[in-house]
Design a protein around this motif. Sequence first.
Motif, PDB file in Angstrom:
ATOM      1  N   LEU A 148       6.678 142.762 -36.999  1.00 44.83           N
ATOM      2  CA  LEU A 148       6.556 141.365 -36.567  1.00 44.83           C
ATOM      3  C   LEU A 148       7.948 140.741 -36.432  1.00 44.83           C
ATOM      4  CD1 LEU A 148       3.615 140.383 -38.947  1.00 44.83           C
ATOM      5  CD2 LEU A 148       3.470 140.733 -36.472  1.00 44.83           C
ATOM      6  N   PRO A 149       8.452 140.597 -35.210  1.00 39.10           N
ATOM      7  CA  PRO A 149       9.794 140.022 -35.011  1.00 39.10           C
ATOM      8  C   PRO A 149       9.917 138.627 -35.619  1.00 39.10           C
ATOM      9  CG  PRO A 149       8.946 140.985 -32.975  1.00 39.10           C
ATOM     10  CD  PRO A 149       7.810 140.989 -33.947  1.00 39.10           C
ATOM     11  N   LEU A 150      11.052 138.382 -36.270  1.00 35.54           N
ATOM     12  CA  LEU A 150      11.409 137.106 -36.890  1.00 35.54           C
ATOM     13  C   LEU A 150      10.612 136.772 -38.145  1.00 35.54           C
ATOM     14  CD1 LEU A 150      11.974 134.756 -33.789  1.00 35.54           C
ATOM     15  CD2 LEU A 150      13.573 136.310 -34.913  1.00 35.54           C
ATOM     16  N   LEU A 151       9.777 137.693 -38.619  1.00 36.46           N
ATOM     17  CA  LEU A 151       9.020 137.408 -39.841  1.00 36.46           C
ATOM     18  C   LEU A 151       9.966 137.197 -41.029  1.00 36.46           C
ATOM     19  CD1 LEU A 151       6.398 137.165 -41.465  1.00 36.46           C
ATOM     20  CD2 LEU A 151       6.339 139.668 -41.648  1.00 36.46           C
ATOM     21  N   GLU A 152      11.139 137.850 -41.019  1.00 36.23           N
ATOM     22  CA  GLU A 152      12.089 137.668 -42.114  1.00 36.23           C
ATOM     23  C   GLU A 152      12.467 136.189 -42.285  1.00 36.23           C
ATOM     24  OE1 GLU A 152      13.610 141.503 -40.027  1.00 36.23           O
ATOM     25  OE2 GLU A 152      12.526 139.666 -39.493  1.00 36.23           O
ATOM     26  N   GLU A 153      12.521 135.467 -41.163  1.00 39.20           N
ATOM     27  CA  GLU A 153      12.893 134.055 -41.195  1.00 39.20           C
ATOM     28  C   GLU A 153      11.950 133.257 -42.095  1.00 39.20           C
ATOM     29  OE1 GLU A 153      15.691 131.576 -40.387  1.00 39.20           O
ATOM     30  OE2 GLU A 153      15.581 133.160 -38.861  1.00 39.20           O
ATOM     31  N   ASP A 154      10.723 133.695 -42.174  1.00 38.85           N
ATOM     32  CA  ASP A 154       9.691 133.035 -42.980  1.00 38.85           C
ATOM     33  C   ASP A 154       9.547 133.713 -44.341  1.00 38.85           C
ATOM     34  OD1 ASP A 154       7.665 131.325 -43.648  1.00 38.85           O
ATOM     35  OD2 ASP A 154       6.270 131.962 -42.094  1.00 38.85           O
ATOM     36  N   ALA A 155       9.396 135.049 -44.318  1.00 39.96           N
ATOM     37  CA  ALA A 155       9.025 135.773 -45.529  1.00 39.96           C
ATOM     38  C   ALA A 155      10.122 135.825 -46.582  1.00 39.96           C
ATOM     39  CB  ALA A 155       8.611 137.194 -45.160  1.00 39.96           C
TER      40      ALA A 155
END
Length: 579
Positions: A148-155
């Motif tokens: 999931l691209p950009l999930l790191e920004e949230d997780a």
Amino acid sequence: MKQSLERLLDQLEELKNRFGESERKKVERLLSKLSRLQFTEPEVLLRYHEILLFLRAYPHSHRILRLADVELSGFTQRVKQLEASEVDLSTLDTPEVSGIAGRHVTDTFTYPIVRRLVRLRSQKGRVAFDWEWFEDENRLAETWPRFLPLLEEDAFVEANVPYQTWLRSAITGFGEHGSGKDLVWLIQQFESLPKTEKEKAELYDSQKLYVRWTPAYRATRTGMRLTTSRGAGVFYHHGPLIQRRDVSLERELQSPPNVLTRLSAKQGEAILDMTRAASTVRYRELYGFTHGDPARVLKTNLGRGVEVFVVGLPPGVRLPLRAYHAAMIFKNSVPVGYFEGISLFERMESGFNLYYTFRDGETAWLYARILNIFRHLLGVTAFSIDPYQIGYENEEGIESGAFWFYRKLGFRPTQRDVLQLVVNEEKKIASRSKYRTPAKTLRNLATGPMIFELNTSPDNSRMGDWDRFFVRNIGLKVAQRMGSKFGGNAERFRAEAVKKLNAVLGLSSEDWRKAEVPGLGDFAVALSLVEDLHRWTDKEKQGLVGVIRAKAGADESGYLRFMQKHALLREAMIDLGSR
């Protein structure tokens, strides 16, 4: 109504394993009567289910077999009727009885099992995530950013990350339909990772995701039947069942082997799918079924309606030193139990599990015939039983009196204090007709292994050699050597051990095929503990090379045969595992 049903079931229970013309007619009448009644209590319905399964495996007649099949085929509807009445059905979902038609099983199944359920969902039933059971979303932060691209920004920095929302967004245009769409998509992502199957499994399993499987009828305990077999025929029981007192384990082991035939890879895969389903609906997973080799599935017919399928492991998932085989047992096409055999030289650690529904059947005879298969297939003559099998930290084993089942077949405890306790108990049993061994004593009897040894030497010189052996002892000694000599560095330890073993054998790394390298490393670290290895004769060293090469062979039966010819290697391994 409940009392009336239970009286009828009491009668059916009493007659289910009594065979004769009078009993047959009574069973037929009882089944006809019960088929017209409505069950309102899940416990009573469950009892009826288990009796029907037994009658299907041990039928008195063709009519009883058909009546049992018809009644079992209606269980999905019976369960739905109970659900509609809002009765608590949790009784039907416990691991001891799970897998009834109309119900589901929910667990953190391993990656190989979930992947197979997803692939076979059109045949095996519905499969989907069960988010209500999910406990630790932090695990997903380390895994899902791969997909999931950009999930790191949230997780990585936010609290209360809506992982399910992320997942639903990603599968918006995914072609699948139904409640399992998100699971199908996620498994496909794991399958596409540039990693080994073992690495994919480790990554998936680390998430602890709960999956709910609602099996199709043919994948439930209720409806599962062997359909790939031909010519076996149904065995109808017209006389008494074979009792434990009628079975001589030594005689059975000495009797001729049954004919074994190898299935095609397609047939083998179908059998493995059935064994996995039979295990999964019972909240079990057997290593040999999960990772079994479809190209190495053997079939034999034992008579009396019993067919057995023997499964080996392909290279890459085998145990380091021991050979592994499993077997699934069918009685008149009904799966009734399984067997697990883990072997080293002529010794097999045997695990036998007859599903509790069928334990009033011909248990001892079945067990003896299974051992006969492996006696001839693998050359094993000493059969060891782990304490768990006989009740150590296993109350089911205590309640069933598993210790005495094996003892009366000729097994003996390997620990002297336990053997003395057995002698004392046997004296009490012989002198008091109503004496029964207390549960506390059974727990003491189950504190050590048991073994049955078929005497194959005129002077009994090999009897007792394995009494103090535990393969774990070898592993612990290897770990100690790695810690003391190599600072806990496993890679350096293995490399040095392989270099040393090659030097002793007069070989180099180029002399080994790629498939043989893992086995070479495993034997190298174990044999690094053998101080006099360099004194072995050239013939003994060549024999060792043959053993290591055979470990990567098509089937591990050849590996065991090579081992059984190497007396010095046997002596060294027993010594390492017994100290």
